[in-house]
Design a protein around this motif. Structure first.
Motif, short mmCIF file in Angstrom:
data_model
loop_
_atom_site.label_atom_id
_atom_site.label_comp_id
_atom_site.label_asym_id
_atom_site.label_seq_id
_atom_site.Cartn_x
_atom_site.Cartn_y
_atom_site.Cartn_z
N ALA A 105 31.30 -16.33 -42.22
CA ALA A 105 29.99 -15.93 -41.70
C ALA A 105 29.13 -17.36 -42.28
N ALA A 106 29.38 -17.89 -43.43
CA ALA A 106 28.79 -18.95 -43.99
C ALA A 106 29.05 -20.01 -43.26
N ALA A 107 30.50 -20.41 -42.82
CA ALA A 107 30.94 -21.38 -42.15
C ALA A 107 30.24 -21.60 -40.70
N ARG A 108 30.36 -20.47 -40.35
CA ARG A 108 29.78 -20.34 -38.79
C ARG A 108 28.21 -20.51 -38.85
N ARG A 109 27.51 -20.45 -39.88
CA ARG A 109 26.07 -20.73 -40.19
C ARG A 109 25.81 -22.14 -40.24
N LEU A 110 26.78 -22.95 -40.95
CA LEU A 110 26.71 -24.24 -41.04
C LEU A 110 27.09 -25.00 -39.63
N SER A 111 27.94 -24.29 -38.86
CA SER A 111 28.61 -24.86 -37.82
C SER A 111 27.27 -24.89 -36.63
N GLU A 112 26.73 -23.76 -36.76
CA GLU A 112 25.50 -23.48 -35.93
C GLU A 112 24.62 -24.75 -36.26
N ALA A 113 24.25 -24.90 -37.61
CA ALA A 113 23.15 -25.86 -37.84
C ALA A 113 23.75 -27.34 -37.34
N VAL A 114 24.92 -27.54 -37.56
CA VAL A 114 25.57 -28.85 -37.25
C VAL A 114 25.40 -28.98 -35.58
N HIS A 115 25.68 -28.01 -34.96
CA HIS A 115 25.69 -28.17 -33.44
C HIS A 115 24.33 -28.33 -32.94
#
Length: 726
Positions: A105-115
């Motif tokens: 969940a944390a990794a996906r939140r970071l991924s969304e921010a980078v996107h």
């Protein structure tokens, strides 16, 4: 129902189909861009995530995760964690299901921010299949231009109105259908036919069918050759990046793009319409907002940082007011940019432009007053022009408005008189004024006494909430970092100057002698009255005011000496100056000078011979490049600009090429432009060409001989003997 009704419906159906086709054609072109962008963007995101240590997941979860075993297992980055997935994580000793869920969940939140934040960089020096496809897809939309956007907007509006009318008018297309229709449907059908006829007539009178047809042709041309697309990208990168930002949805922060204006003013500006019928250039979102601000607030200062397109915003305001029926406009500017203004108005709009300057200015003024258009004059010439009556001039534009900050000067008094008589005024300056409350108040007072009175010394802190609130009704400033979402772009401007009488005399002497090299540097031989030097000094001063570093290139060492002496005096005297870098400076010393230049905090100027500084040295500390004269070899200019516009540059690079009208500069530019653009672009990317520029450039001697002979003939000196090589 008769033939007339059926024909009206048929005309409406044809227009509706054309509108639908344009929308579909544009949609396909946009989807082609998105399809080309996605793999590049995804790859950029993956690279970014693979550079983020897995320990950063602690920040997202406020330190609740235990990641020691995850790191020991070889999953050292967020990218590796996402690639591994839940199953691989569960195999790690000591990592339970709850921890896995939290990590993912944390990794996906970071991924969304980078996107959301990662930007795609189009590297012209390293074209790859992916970026080539993206540039080709964008080229279709850029080449279609503002007319295509206008057609798409018209098509959408027509489709929305015609669709329901055509549906209601269905019964009139057949006798039986009309007979079977009830009274209400018949009445609705007849009303719809009247509406269709009115819409079609209005569209045909406005030339909409032709606009739609041309847009479809332009949007269906397909991608050009790869080389053609890359050449065009180099020439118009700002338009490509603007489209890319719009299509990708990565627009600048709205508050920054709106200059952090108070909500009530920003909302008034947003609702202001902006007519583009007389405009020939697309606007970025912040530029459209700037034009709307000037229209909504009527008398304003546009203080955008240098390079954000203040001139284009002013032209957008002029075009809108012309579409509303205004006929007379006046632009006041320094003599050094008068030619630029006339050329920009001609290129970017359909407005008539007239120069109100020089010995014939009074005749030109009478013609402008009678026929209308955009008059362009200088501060000094304005003093001799009769002040208009109220309502005569639709807009007064004052460029380099900080030049009239002293109320005691005659030029300031003349501008104040004109501003008082004009219902709309647009002052423009790239020089930050926030820290100079007294001077700033002088400008504001010409526009709005109440706002000027509200400015106190306590509001002097630049960017303070109090200051922004006090000046918001009349002042809008945006910075590059806030509104340019792409990586640094390259903006090139040809600064055309009219030779002074002294310049002209020196130039004629060089032509009479047939001395090509003397002709090229004649504009600097008499520095006390040099038009090019005046403009160069203005560019350097504005760069310094904005904290930017500048590099000045010339082919001639003596020209650099003149520039050095001139910049050491007057307003630019306090700016650190290094160089000149010349062929006689050892290579190691050249690099040291460049390193010293980069190490200076704040503005500085570096002087360099273009043939010495254009190869091998990285000057990315500079974001302003000034080229004192056009070069015989185009590769010299390209290589010199590439020293600043390269990896490591954090700001857009602005290139100013100083050119004199009517002589050797114009002939050189015209002759060099007549060469095939595709060949030039291919040669620039060739490793052989980079190593040996002579291999791809026209003959120096032949070009010089032709120019000298033509100039001698033009000036009635055909008996001279040209000596092109020195």
């Amino acid at each position: 129902m008769g033939r007339g009704e059926r024909e009206a419906v048929a005309r409406g159906a044809r227009l509706y189909e054309a509108a639908q086709a344009v929308g579909a054609d544009h949609g396909r072109a946009v989807e082609a861009v998105r399809a080309a962008l996605k793999p590049i963007h995804d790859a950029e995101v993956a690279r970014e995530l693979d550079a983020i240590p897995v320990a950063r997941l602690q920040d997202v979860t406020e330190g609740r995760l235990r990641l020691g075993n995850v790191e020991k297992s070889g999953l050292g980055t967020v990218g590796r964690v996402l690639e591994a997935g839940p199953y691989r994580l569960r195999q790690i000793p000591g990592v339970g299901q709850r921890t896995v869920d939290q990590i993912i969940a944390a990794a996906r939140r970071l991924s969304e921010a980078v996107h959301e934040t990662v930007a795609v960089h189009i590297d012209v020096d390293r074209p790859e299949p992916g970026t080539t496809a993206l540039v080709g897809a964008l080229h279709v939309l850029v080449e279609a231009g503002p007319d295509a956007r206008r057609a798409v907007d018209r098509a959408a509006a027509l489709s929305e109105r015609l669709g329901p009318l055509l549906a209601d008018a269905g019964p009139v297309t057949g006798h039986l259908r009309m007979l079977l229709a009830g009274r209400e449907k018949k009445a609705r059908a007849l009303a719809a036919v009247a509406g269709i006829r009115s819409l079609v007539d209005e569209a045909e009178q406005a030339g909409v069918p032709e606009l739609l047809a041309q847009a479809s042709v332009d949007l269906l041309r397909g991608s050009p050759s790869d080389v053609t697309a890359w050449v065009d990208f180099e020439l118009r990168s700002a338009e490509y990046y603007s489209l890319l930002a719009e299509i990708s949805g990565r627009q600048p922060d709205a508050a920054a793009a709106e200059g952090f204006l108070p909500d009530e003013i920003a909302e008034r500006v947003r609702t202001q319409q902006l007519d583009d019928a007389h405009r020939r250039v697309s606007l970025r979102g912040y530029q459209a907002f700037g034009a709307r601000f000037a229209l909504a607030q009527r008398k304003v200062i546009l203080g955008d940082e240098m390079g954000l397109g203040k001139t284009i915003q002013a032209i957008a305001v002029l075009a809108h007011l012309a579409a509303e029926g205004q006929s007379h406009f006046l632009v006041v500017c320094p003599a050094s940019v008068l030619v630029n203004w006339t050329r920009e108005i001609e290129a970017r709009s359909a407005l008539r432009v007239m120069v109100l300057h020089g010995p014939d200015r009074h005749h030109a003024f009478a013609d402008w007053k009678g026929r209308g258009g955009v008059g362009v004059t200088t501060f000094d010439a304005l003093r001799g022009l009769p002040v208009p009556g109220g309502g005569e001039v639709g807009l007064l534009v004052v460029d380099e408005a900080h030049s009239v900050k002293n109320p005691r000067t005659k030029r300031s008094q003349a501008v104040a008189r004109w501003t008082e008589r004009c219902e709309r005024s647009l002052f423009m300056t790239g020089t930050p004024m926030e820290n100079r409350v007294a001077e700033f108040r002088t400008l504001v007072r010409m526009l709005d006494d109440k706002v000027a009175d509200s400015l106190g010394e306590r509001d002097a802190l630049a960017g303070s909430v109090a200051f922004r609130k006090a000046v918001a009704p009349v002042y809008l400033r945006r910075n590059q970092d806030d509104v340019l979402t792409e990586l640094p772009s390259l903006q090139q401007t040809d600064e055309w100057e009219e030779l002074s009488a002294s310049d002209e005399e020196a130039y004629r002497e060089a032509v009479r002698e047939g001395n090509f090299m003397a002709m090229r540097r004649a504009a600097y031989l008499r520095p006390e009255k040099s038009a090019k030097l005046d403009r160069l000094r203005e560019i350097v001063q504005e760069a310094a005011e904005n904290g930017q570093k500048a590099v000045v290139f010339s082919y001639f060492r003596d020209v650099l000496g003149v520039v050095q002496a001139e910049l050491a005096e007057g307003p630019t005297a306090g700016t650190p100056m290094l160089g000149p870098l010349t062929g006689s400076v050892p290579a190691g010393r050249r690099q040291q000078i460049v390193d010293d230049f980069a190490a200076i905090t704040g503005p500085a100027v570096l002087l360099a011979q273009i043939q010495a500084g254009g190869v091998g040295l990285n000057m990315q500390a500079a974001s302003v490049v000034i080229i004192c004269e056009p070069q015989i070899k185009p590769t010299l200019e390209h290589q010199a600009v590439a020293r600043a516009h390269r990896m490591g540059q954090v700001r857009p690079v602005h290139v100013h090429r100083l050119l004199a009208t009517g002589g050797v500069d114009e002939r050189m530019v015209r002759m060099l432009e007549s060469k095939t653009r595709l060949f030039d672009a291919y040669a620039r990317r060739s490793a052989v060409a980079e190593a040996t520029p002579d291999a791809v450039d026209v003959s120096d001697t032949e070009l010089a001989r032709r120019i000298v002979e033509e100039e001698q003939a033009r000036l009635g000196m055909a008996d001279g003997k040209p000596t092109p090589a020195e």
